[in-house]
Write a protein that holds these residues in place. Structure first.
Motif, PDB file in Angstrom:
ATOM      1  N   SER A 265       0.825  -1.225   0.000  1.00 51.93           N
ATOM      2  CA  SER A 265       0.000   0.000   0.000  1.00 51.93           C
ATOM      3  C   SER A 265       0.850   1.263   0.000  1.00 51.93           C
ATOM      4  O   SER A 265       0.301   2.380   0.021  1.00 51.93           O
ATOM      5  CB  SER A 265      -0.917   0.009   1.232  1.00 51.93           C
TER       6      SER A 265
ATOM      7  N   ARG B 296      -1.647   9.615  -1.962  1.00 53.87           N
ATOM      8  CA  ARG B 296      -2.516  10.426  -1.100  1.00 53.87           C
ATOM      9  C   ARG B 296      -1.797  11.699  -0.656  1.00 53.87           C
ATOM     10  O   ARG B 296      -2.427  12.754  -0.505  1.00 53.87           O
ATOM     11  CB  ARG B 296      -2.944   9.611   0.134  1.00 53.87           C
TER      12      ARG B 296
ATOM     13  N   SER C 178      -0.243   1.616   8.323  1.00 48.56           N
ATOM     14  CA  SER C 178      -1.176   2.685   8.708  1.00 48.56           C
ATOM     15  C   SER C 178      -0.772   3.312  10.035  1.00 48.56           C
ATOM     16  O   SER C 178      -0.865   4.544  10.212  1.00 48.56           O
ATOM     17  CB  SER C 178      -2.601   2.133   8.800  1.00 48.56           C
TER      18      SER C 178
ATOM     19  N   TYR D  34      -8.222   9.786   7.331  1.00 51.10           N
ATOM     20  CA  TYR D  34      -8.672   8.514   6.752  1.00 51.10           C
ATOM     21  C   TYR D  34      -9.056   7.528   7.846  1.00 51.10           C
ATOM     22  O   TYR D  34      -8.545   7.594   8.969  1.00 51.10           O
ATOM     23  CB  TYR D  34      -7.569   7.912   5.886  1.00 51.10           C
TER      24      TYR D  34
ATOM     25  N   ASP E  98      -8.765   1.478   8.326  1.00 50.15           N
ATOM     26  CA  ASP E  98      -8.412   0.443   7.346  1.00 50.15           C
ATOM     27  C   ASP E  98      -7.995   1.008   5.990  1.00 50.15           C
ATOM     28  O   ASP E  98      -7.936   0.293   5.003  1.00 50.15           O
ATOM     29  CB  ASP E  98      -9.580  -0.519   7.152  1.00 50.15           C
ATOM     30  N   TRP E  99      -7.676   2.313   5.955  1.00 48.88           N
ATOM     31  CA  TRP E  99      -7.467   2.951   4.654  1.00 48.88           C
ATOM     32  C   TRP E  99      -6.265   2.403   3.898  1.00 48.88           C
ATOM     33  O   TRP E  99      -6.196   2.502   2.670  1.00 48.88           O
ATOM     34  CB  TRP E  99      -7.355   4.456   4.824  1.00 48.88           C
TER      35      TRP E  99
ATOM     36  N   THR F 136      -8.535  -2.440   0.513  1.00 45.99           N
ATOM     37  CA  THR F 136      -9.045  -1.080   0.317  1.00 45.99           C
ATOM     38  C   THR F 136      -8.265  -0.372  -0.785  1.00 45.99           C
ATOM     39  O   THR F 136      -8.840   0.316  -1.639  1.00 45.99           O
ATOM     40  CB  THR F 136      -8.936  -0.291   1.629  1.00 45.99           C
TER      41      THR F 136
ATOM     42  N   ALA G 169      -9.392   0.974  -4.555  1.00 42.81           N
ATOM     43  CA  ALA G 169      -9.276   2.391  -4.895  1.00 42.81           C
ATOM     44  C   ALA G 169      -8.540   2.619  -6.222  1.00 42.81           C
ATOM     45  O   ALA G 169      -8.658   3.693  -6.819  1.00 42.81           O
ATOM     46  CB  ALA G 169      -8.536   3.131  -3.776  1.00 42.81           C
TER      47      ALA G 169
END
Length: 523
Positions: A385, A392, A422, A438, A441-442, A447, A451
């Motif tokens: 991620s 972001r 995270s 966020y 669990d972003w 997720t 996205a």
């Protein structure tokens, strides 16, 4: 000697139940991987004679319709050829063949019917255009089988791609976890390559749909033959317009092997992925017992050895292309043994081994089950991620290169602290502000994958649309393949009917002119 072994768990068939494995190998895979122990080499003499005699039947019908050969002689030859086919060419097989198979076959017809009848068979024809025609007929079977198997592989990939669309896993680059995708997304991507290969194979086969019969040795013939008619009777779409090209070219050999080689490269690459993912170290996929082998010495082993067979056989077309191209490059552009025989012989193992590799890959894809939890864990542990986190930050106004550096430091912090990405993001001062808005669990791989809806990624409606397009393409390609097969089958039936007409209308004792007129009228 007994074929079973007895132990504390009961009696098991030797070679099937190994203790660790409870079933034998899938019979379809067994036929492929152990076929080197077979001694059945088929019937090359009979196969070739059946092809030659099929061309003869079309040629004789055309000669009778055109009035080039007396219809009664053509009928006698057709009757005799049909009887010979019914006997599986036994009388010809028994003859010496000092000048090759065709002349032994023609010689038997001459001996049986006399020169006046048997000797007219080769009117307006050479072995050169005959061989160029029979090789096109011969390839229809293995070529059609390959098309079927490739279409079935594409179908299984798309079905499994849809079934596993929500099984999140890492995409790998340079052998390292990269970004989160789904196993279904990977399989659908492979299906795209397979569909392109199917289209390439269909394109490569267009040359076998043109009829070289009538080109003679290389310069055509003064006999007013009708190549368009024999084309129709043999299931071709047209006649080759140039006699030199008709006998000189075997381009379809190179094109088919080239298309099969492109598919083979794809299959070898996929087999490499699946080999890694089925190891105990990766543990992303598990194969059923009927798709793995055991060790003769090590009782714990579950070897996904079919993947090695896929890698080995998928290169056969590439080797065949190299051999065929090398053979052709030694010959001038005319009829040549180096082209028609030496180059063309590479086509058969190239197509056969590619077909077998396709079948094995289909069985593996169909029978491999992803370990959902393990895939998710590897996507999380591999920090897949991280790229999304950097993006972001970019949305918040940070230049990408700066964001790239900050997220790299965040990953180091997560490794040092043993915390999820995270949490490490919230602990990194330069990242925390962006992370604060966020939910918890972003940065979960599921997720993030959802996205990534742009650029053909695994999120949004893109996967559904990609599957729909791929399924529509598969339908169109299989319809094209089926239409070719139907045309070939229809032509075979039509040829038999036309040959029967020639025999029927020539059975009465009438002058040759009347017999020829009856043949034309019956068409």
């Amino acid at each position: 000697m007994s074929d079973s072994v007895t132990g504390t768990s009961g009696t098991h068939e030797a070679g099937v139940h190994t203790g660790r494995l409870r079933t034998g190998l899938d019979p379809r895979a067994h036929r492929i991987v152990y076929d080197q122990y077979r001694t059945d080499d088929g019937d090359p003499v009979g196969d070739e004679l059946r092809l030659i005699s099929e061309v003869d039947r079309a040629h004789l019908v055309m000669l009778a319709e055109r009035g080039i050969v007396d219809a009664r002689r053509a009928a006698a030859l057709l009757d005799t050829v049909d009887a010979l086919r019914a006997e599986d060419f036994a009388p010809v097989r028994a003859r010496p063949m000092p000048r090759g198979l065709y002349l032994a076959y023609e010689g038997w017809l001459v001996d049986r019917l006399g020169q006046e009848t048997g000797g007219v068979l080769h009117t307006g024809r050479s072995r050169n255009d005959l061989n160029a025609t029979t090789v096109r007929l011969k390839v229809r079977g293995p070529y059609g089988q390959l098309l079927d198997e490739v279409a079935e592989l594409a179908r299984v990939l798309l079905d499994k791609g849809e079934a596993h669309r929500d099984v999140t896993m890492p995409a790998y680059t340079h052998g390292q976890p990269a970004v989160p995708i789904s196993y279904g997304h990977y399989l659908t991507g492979v299906a795209g390559g397979v569909l392109r290969s199917l289209a390439g194979l269909l394109d490569a086969g267009r040359e076998i749909d043109v009829n070289p019969l009538g080109a003679g040795a290389v310069g055509g013939t003064s006999v007013p033959v009708d190549p368009a008619r024999t084309a129709d009777l043999l299931g071709f779409t047209a006649a080759v317009p140039n006699s030199v090209d008709a006998v000189a070219s075997r381009d379809f050999v190179l094109r088919m092997l080239s298309a099969a080689a492109v598919l083979g490269v794809l299959m070898a690459r996929v087999a490499r992925d699946l080999t890694w993912w089925t190891t105990e170290e990766f543990g992303l996929l598990r194969m059923a017992d009927d798709l793995v082998g055991s060790s003769s010495m090590m009782p714990q082993k579950r070897n996904p050895f079919l993947l090695e067979h896929i890698q080995g056989r998928s290169t056969a077309a590439l080797a065949g292309f190299t051999g065929a191209a090398a053979a052709m490059s030694t010959a001038g552009y005319t009829n040549a043994i180096a082209v028609g025989t030496e180059a063309a012989r590479h086509l058969w193992p190239g197509l056969a081994d590619t077909t077998q590799a396709v079948t094995l890959l289909r069985l593996v894809v169909d029978g491999a089950e992803p370990d959902r939890e393990r895939m998710r864990d590897r996507a999380r542990e591999g920090f897949t991620s991280a790229t999304y986190l950097a993006e972001r930050l970019v949305v918040d106004g940070i230049p990408f290169r700066t964001a790239h550096h900050l997220v790299g430091e965040t990953v180091l912090g997560a490794l040092d602290s043993g915390t999820p990405l995270s949490e490490a993001a919230r602990a990194q001062p330069d990242v925390a502000a962006a992370a604060a808005g966020y939910p918890a669990d972003w940065l979960d791989p599921e997720t993030v994958a959802a996205a990534c809806a742009h650029g053909g990624g695994p999120g949004g409606t893109g996967p559904d649309e990609a599957l729909a397009r791929a399924r529509a393409e598969l339908v169109a390609l299989t319809a094209e393949s089926a239409a070719r097969r139907a045309r070939w089958a229809d032509a075979a039936e039509r040829l038999s009917a036309e040959a029967a007409k020639v025999v029927a209308v020539s059975s009465d004792d009438v002058p040759p002119e009347e017999a020829a007129a009856r043949v034309v009228a019956a068409r």
